[in-house]
Design an enzyme around this catalytic site. Sequence first.
Site, short mmCIF file in Angstrom:
data_model
loop_
_atom_site.label_atom_id
_atom_site.label_comp_id
_atom_site.label_asym_id
_atom_site.label_seq_id
_atom_site.Cartn_x
_atom_site.Cartn_y
_atom_site.Cartn_z
N ASP A 68 17.64 16.65 -13.77
CA ASP A 68 18.83 16.10 -13.11
C ASP A 68 18.49 14.65 -12.75
O ASP A 68 18.51 13.76 -13.59
CB ASP A 68 19.19 16.97 -11.91
N ARG A 102 21.33 33.47 -10.37
CA ARG A 102 20.20 33.31 -11.29
C ARG A 102 20.21 34.34 -12.42
O ARG A 102 19.69 34.09 -13.50
CB ARG A 102 18.86 33.44 -10.53
N THR A 152 11.88 15.92 -9.57
CA THR A 152 11.01 17.10 -9.70
C THR A 152 10.01 16.92 -10.84
O THR A 152 8.80 17.05 -10.65
CB THR A 152 11.87 18.35 -9.93
N LEU A 153 10.51 16.62 -12.04
CA LEU A 153 9.61 16.50 -13.19
C LEU A 153 8.65 15.33 -13.02
O LEU A 153 7.48 15.44 -13.39
CB LEU A 153 10.41 16.32 -14.48
N LYS A 213 20.75 16.85 -17.85
CA LYS A 213 22.05 16.50 -17.24
C LYS A 213 22.34 15.03 -17.49
O LYS A 213 21.51 14.17 -17.21
CB LYS A 213 22.01 16.81 -15.74
P1 IMP Z 1 15.87 16.63 -10.13
O1 IMP Z 1 14.60 16.57 -9.38
O2 IMP Z 1 16.99 15.88 -9.51
O3 IMP Z 1 15.71 16.28 -11.60
O4 IMP Z 1 16.37 18.13 -10.08
C1 IMP Z 1 15.72 19.11 -10.76
C2 IMP Z 1 15.59 20.37 -9.95
O5 IMP Z 1 16.72 20.60 -9.13
C3 IMP Z 1 15.52 21.53 -10.92
O6 IMP Z 1 14.22 22.05 -10.87
C4 IMP Z 1 16.51 22.52 -10.40
O7 IMP Z 1 15.82 23.53 -9.70
C5 IMP Z 1 17.37 21.80 -9.43
N1 IMP Z 1 18.69 21.47 -10.02
C6 IMP Z 1 19.15 20.25 -10.36
N2 IMP Z 1 20.39 20.32 -10.86
C7 IMP Z 1 20.72 21.63 -10.85
C8 IMP Z 1 21.90 22.35 -11.24
O8 IMP Z 1 22.91 21.82 -11.73
N3 IMP Z 1 21.87 23.70 -11.04
C9 IMP Z 1 20.79 24.35 -10.52
N4 IMP Z 1 19.67 23.71 -10.15
C10 IMP Z 1 19.64 22.37 -10.31
#
Ligand code: IMP
Length: 202
Positions: A117, A188, A121-122, A146
Site C-alpha cells: 500500500d 480474512r 511495512t515492506l 495498490k
Molecule cells: P503499507 O505499509 O502502507 O504498504 O501497508 C501494508 C500493510 O497494511 C499490509 O501488510 C496489510 O496488512 C495492511 N494493508 C494495507 N492496505 C490494506 C488493504 O487494503 N486491506 C487490508 N490490509 C491492508
Amino acid sequence: MLERLPEGETRLESILISAAALEARVTELAQAIARDHDSPDPLHLVAVLKGAWIFLADLARALRRVGGPAVHYHFVRATTYGTGMKGAQERSRQVRLEGLPSAVRGSTVVLVEDILDQGFTLAGIRKALLDDAGARAVRLCVLLDKHLDAPTPEVARLRQSLIPDYVGFSVPDRWVAGYGLDAAEEFRDLPYIAVVREECFR
Ligand code: IMP
Ligand code: MG
C-alpha cells in the site's frame, strides 16, 4: 461456481478478484519464483503475518506442484495499521516487527506480503532483513499492488524504492479484504478479494 458476497453483508461492496483468478495467478507466481531460484541451496521465504498467511499456504503448495526448489519457511509479524485503516496525507508510520528470522544470514530471501500500500511495512521489513538479520538480498513478492491515487511526496518516494519482483494483481486505492487480508480483523477467511466500504470501519 458463481461467487457471492456473504448474505446480508452490507460492509462489502463487491468482489474484486475471484477465487479462481487467485488460484491461477498464484501458480504463475510460483513458476516465476521457481525459475529465478538458481541455487542448489533451499529457497528462503519470509512471510508477513497475519495478512500473507493464506497467500503463503497456497504459494507453498503451488511451488511444490510446479517442481520448485526445497523451501525453508519463516514468519515475521508486522503491525502497521492495527485495527485501523490509513488516513489522508500520511508521511510515515511506525512499523512494529516481531520474530525476525536468524537463519537467513547470507541468503537471498523472497519476502512474501499480502499487499503493498504506502510501502512502510515492506520497507521496514526489508531493511531489518538486510541490516539486522544479515540477508544477502531481498526479493519482494506481493499478491496485491495498490495503485495510490494521491500519495504524499514521502510515500511516492518510498514506493519508487519498492518495485516488487513478483506481483499478483494491481488493485485500486480502496480498502480490500479476503484471502488473508482483513478489515478490523474481519473477512480474512473469504476465498476471494472484496472491496470494503471504508465508511463502515471509521
Ligand atoms: P503499507 O505499509 O502502507 O504498504 O501497508 C501494508 C500493510 O497494511 C499490509 O501488510 C496489510 O496488512 C495492511 N494493508 C494495507 N492496505 C490494506 C488493504 O487494503 N486491506 C487490508 N490490509 C491492508
Ligand atoms: Mg500485513
